[in-house]
Scaffold this motif. Structure first.
Motif, PDB file in Angstrom:
ATOM      1  N   ALA A  78       0.834  -1.209   0.000  1.00 30.05           N
ATOM      2  CA  ALA A  78       0.000   0.000   0.000  1.00 30.05           C
ATOM      3  C   ALA A  78       0.863   1.251   0.000  1.00 30.05           C
ATOM      4  N   GLN A  79       1.958   1.208   0.743  1.00 31.33           N
ATOM      5  CA  GLN A  79       2.869   2.346   0.801  1.00 31.33           C
ATOM      6  C   GLN A  79       3.518   2.600  -0.564  1.00 31.33           C
ATOM      7  N   GLU A  80       3.943   1.527  -1.250  1.00 31.50           N
ATOM      8  CA  GLU A  80       4.572   1.676  -2.566  1.00 31.50           C
ATOM      9  C   GLU A  80       3.561   2.168  -3.602  1.00 31.50           C
ATOM     10  N   ALA A  83       2.834   5.758  -3.334  1.00 34.57           N
ATOM     11  CA  ALA A  83       3.938   6.574  -3.854  1.00 34.57           C
ATOM     12  C   ALA A  83       4.060   6.479  -5.373  1.00 34.57           C
ATOM     13  N   GLY A  84       3.161   5.735  -6.017  1.00 35.29           N
ATOM     14  CA  GLY A  84       3.199   5.579  -7.472  1.00 35.29           C
ATOM     15  C   GLY A  84       4.249   4.606  -7.965  1.00 35.29           C
ATOM     16  N   GLU A  85       4.735   3.726  -7.084  1.00 32.05           N
ATOM     17  CA  GLU A  85       5.787   2.763  -7.436  1.00 32.05           C
ATOM     18  C   GLU A  85       5.185   1.387  -7.701  1.00 32.05           C
ATOM     19  N   ALA A  86       4.380   1.275  -8.758  1.00 35.74           N
ATOM     20  CA  ALA A  86       3.690   0.016  -9.054  1.00 35.74           C
ATOM     21  C   ALA A  86       4.673  -1.101  -9.398  1.00 35.74           C
ATOM     22  N   LYS A  87       5.716  -0.783 -10.174  1.00 40.03           N
ATOM     23  CA  LYS A  87       6.689  -1.808 -10.563  1.00 40.03           C
ATOM     24  C   LYS A  87       7.485  -2.278  -9.357  1.00 40.03           C
ATOM     25  N   LYS A  88       7.839  -1.358  -8.485  1.00 39.04           N
ATOM     26  CA  LYS A  88       8.571  -1.740  -7.278  1.00 39.04           C
ATOM     27  C   LYS A  88       7.702  -2.623  -6.378  1.00 39.04           C
ATOM     28  N   ALA A  89       6.402  -2.289  -6.301  1.00 39.57           N
ATOM     29  CA  ALA A  89       5.478  -3.120  -5.524  1.00 39.57           C
ATOM     30  C   ALA A  89       5.421  -4.531  -6.092  1.00 39.57           C
ATOM     31  N   ALA A  90       5.385  -4.640  -7.427  1.00 40.44           N
ATOM     32  CA  ALA A  90       5.366  -5.961  -8.071  1.00 40.44           C
ATOM     33  C   ALA A  90       6.655  -6.719  -7.788  1.00 40.44           C
ATOM     34  N   GLY A  91       7.789  -6.014  -7.745  1.00 43.65           N
ATOM     35  CA  GLY A  91       9.054  -6.657  -7.438  1.00 43.65           C
ATOM     36  C   GLY A  91       9.082  -7.217  -6.026  1.00 43.65           C
ATOM     37  N   ILE A  92       8.582  -6.452  -5.063  1.00 39.73           N
ATOM     38  CA  ILE A  92       8.512  -6.917  -3.676  1.00 39.73           C
ATOM     39  C   ILE A  92       7.651  -8.165  -3.577  1.00 39.73           C
ATOM     40  N   ILE A  93       6.483  -8.100  -4.212  1.00 42.81           N
ATOM     41  CA  ILE A  93       5.553  -9.230  -4.197  1.00 42.81           C
ATOM     42  C   ILE A  93       6.214 -10.474  -4.793  1.00 42.81           C
ATOM     43  N   SER A  94       6.901 -10.302  -5.913  1.00 45.51           N
ATOM     44  CA  SER A  94       7.524 -11.431  -6.597  1.00 45.51           C
ATOM     45  C   SER A  94       8.637 -12.047  -5.766  1.00 45.51           C
ATOM     46  N   GLN A  95       9.475 -11.218  -5.172  1.00 42.19           N
ATOM     47  CA  GLN A  95      10.570 -11.739  -4.359  1.00 42.19           C
ATOM     48  C   GLN A  95      10.061 -12.517  -3.151  1.00 42.19           C
TER      49      GLN A  95
END
Length: 511
Positions: A78-80, A83-95
């Motif tokens: 939710a925090q990412e 902040a408009g960081e959709a790709k970073k959120a997807a990276g966190i989820i994937s890892q």
């Protein structure tokens, strides 16, 4: 409906709660159908004792590893996203997902290879044949360590993006697959087919939820292989939860260990009662907590503390509206419910009386589990992990000591009463601590909602009891339907906010 001080309404959607709760009820009916088959074919004999004991181990391990994952993943994502960081959120989820898959696969393999000695260790009161069967069932059920963990992870992933219906539908279809497998194979392969059926259902659920995970892997791209601060934050927040859960999530194993020393059938009775109560508990936790939590996490991420208090107050009132009639109804009709569901084949009237007694004693779990979960999630939204961890650990320690001291004298009743005490005490303590943090506004209207719900539930149960005196087949089913309608109308007459919105929705009036 009470609004937050800035005039905004809570974001928790009654429609979303209704959809998820409705799907959960369908899943619950399928689970009851499975229990009916098990009761008829296996009763409360040694085979069922072995099955219940074996199933508890992988379920507990999966809960330890992934049961708390949504608590930390949803706020971080939710925090990412904020902040408009959709790709970073997807990276966190994937890892997180890839790491969980690797860890659970290794543990699953290790559990399969050591199933027999583990069965002897965990069930010392079983004879040699029961321990052998428990080990065989444990080897099969070990696959649930991977499957259930990944289901929990994928559920959390869906909730991060406020997709609530998808995991609920997958749960229904997975449970249906289990029922079909058990019906097809249990006659030829016995209790082992039941263990395989549960595994098949879990794997079906994993497969149905997999597309969203694959989509996030694709969206993340090369960021999967890069160090991400959000992943480190998730792991840092998750570590105390997992370490504490290694201790207090062992409660079902403690019950099985103590139950193995009691008379034959004790573990089976615990299993039937717990699965009934656990299913009913989903009415609160699966419908409400998961819908409210993303909104609470979003308020916390944006620093909107007053709106967060209003959101929580709204969720607590809605929980009381949904769960109080369930608690009162189960307590009042425990024996006819158990009789209707289970008393056939090898499940005797004596078994009915024993399980019904345990169901009544378990009612505290139905009430406490949902609110305690909601309160704990609110702490996690603030990144305050230690408060619910410490509270739960201390309460579990006291309750575990109580179980050990009383099990031999009062049997399964002592184990179940202590479990209810565990959930209720945790709820009260968390509520007191959180109310000091957010102010008493977080419980605004809860007292009056509780009073209305109790009064309406008593009226509904009285009418339902009158229906059961009519000489009609399966009288409990129409009695439950009439009771639900009476409850809703009684709450509507008292101008309850949720009853009014439901009636308005049915009649097509503007809410």
């Amino acid at each position: 409906m009470p609004a937050s001080p800035d005039g905004s309404l809570p974001q928790t959607s009654l429609r979303s709660v209704a959809v998820v709760t409705g799907l959960t009820l369908v899943q619950l009916l399928l689970q009851f159908a499975i229990q009916i088959v098990l009761a008829s074919q296996f009763g409360a004999a040694g085979e069922m004792d072995a099955y219940v004991a074996a199933l508890a181990v992988p379920v507990v391990i999966a809960t330890i590893l992934a049961g708390s994952l949504g608590y930390v993943l949803v706020p971080v994502v939710a925090q990412e996203l904020a902040a408009g960081e959709a790709k970073k959120a997807a990276g966190i989820i994937s890892q997180i997902g890839l790491g969980l898959a690797g860890v659970t696969s290794v543990i699953t393999a290790a559990m399969t290879l050591t199933a027999q000695p583990l069965a002897r260790l965990l069930c010392p009161g079983f004879d040699a044949e029961q321990q052998r069967l428990t080990g065989q069932l444990l080897a099969v059920s070990s696959i649930l360590i991977f499957a259930n963990s990944f289901v929990s992870y994928q559920n959390a992933l869906s909730h991060c993006y406020r997709q609530f219906a998808r995991p609920a539908i997958a749960g229904v279809l997975g449970t249906a697959a289990t029922l079909a497998f058990v019906l097809w194979f249990q006659e030829s392969h016995g209790i082992v087919a039941v263990a395989w059926g549960v595994v098949v259902g879990a794997l079906v659920t994993v497969a149905l939820l997999l597309p969203l995970f694959v989509a996030k892997l694709w969206q993340a791209g090369t960021s999967i292989w890069q160090p991400l601060a959000g992943t480190s934050q998730c792991l840092r927040l998750l570590t105390p939860l997992v370490l504490a859960a290694v201790y207090w999530r062992l409660d079902p194993l403690l019950d099985r260990w103590l139950g193995s020393e009691l008379e034959a059938g004790s573990i089976s009775h615990l299993g039937y009662a717990w699965r009934l109560i656990n299913g009913l508990s989903l009415v609160g936790t699966s419908g409400l907590s998961i819908v409210a939590f993303p909104a609470i996490a979003a308020h916390a991420a944006a620093g909107r503390r007053e709106e967060m208090g209003a959101e929580l107050a709204h969720a607590v009132r809605l929980y009381l509206f949904l769960v109080v009639p369930v608690c009162v109804g189960v307590a009042g009709f425990a024996e006819p419910i158990v009789q209707l569901l289970f008393e056939r084949g090898r499940f005797s009237p004596t078994d009915t009386q024993m399980v019904a007694t345990l169901v009544v004693l378990y009612v505290g779990v139905i009430f406490g589990v949902g609110i305690s979960d909601l309160l704990a999630r609110t702490f996690y939204a603030f990144r305050e992990i230690l408060v619910p961890v410490v509270v739960t650990t201390v309460v579990f320690t006291l309750v575990a000591g109580l179980k050990i001291a009383t099990a031999r004298r009062w049997g399964t009743e002592a184990l179940v009463a202590a479990t209810s005490l565990y959930y209720l005490a945790t709820t009260v303590i968390l509520a007191v601590i959180l109310s000091r943090k957010l102010s008493a506004a977080m419980l605004a209207g809860a007292g009056s909602e509780l009073a209305r719900s109790l009064l309406a539930s008593v009226v509904a149960c009285a009418v339902a009891a009158a229906v059961t005196r009519l000489e009609i087949p399966y009288d409990l089913l129409p009695a439950a339907g009439v009771g639900a309608v009476v409850y809703l109308l009684t709450m509507w007459l008292m101008r309850d906010e949720f009853a009014c919105r439901m009636v308005q929705g049915v009649t097509g009036q503007r809410a």
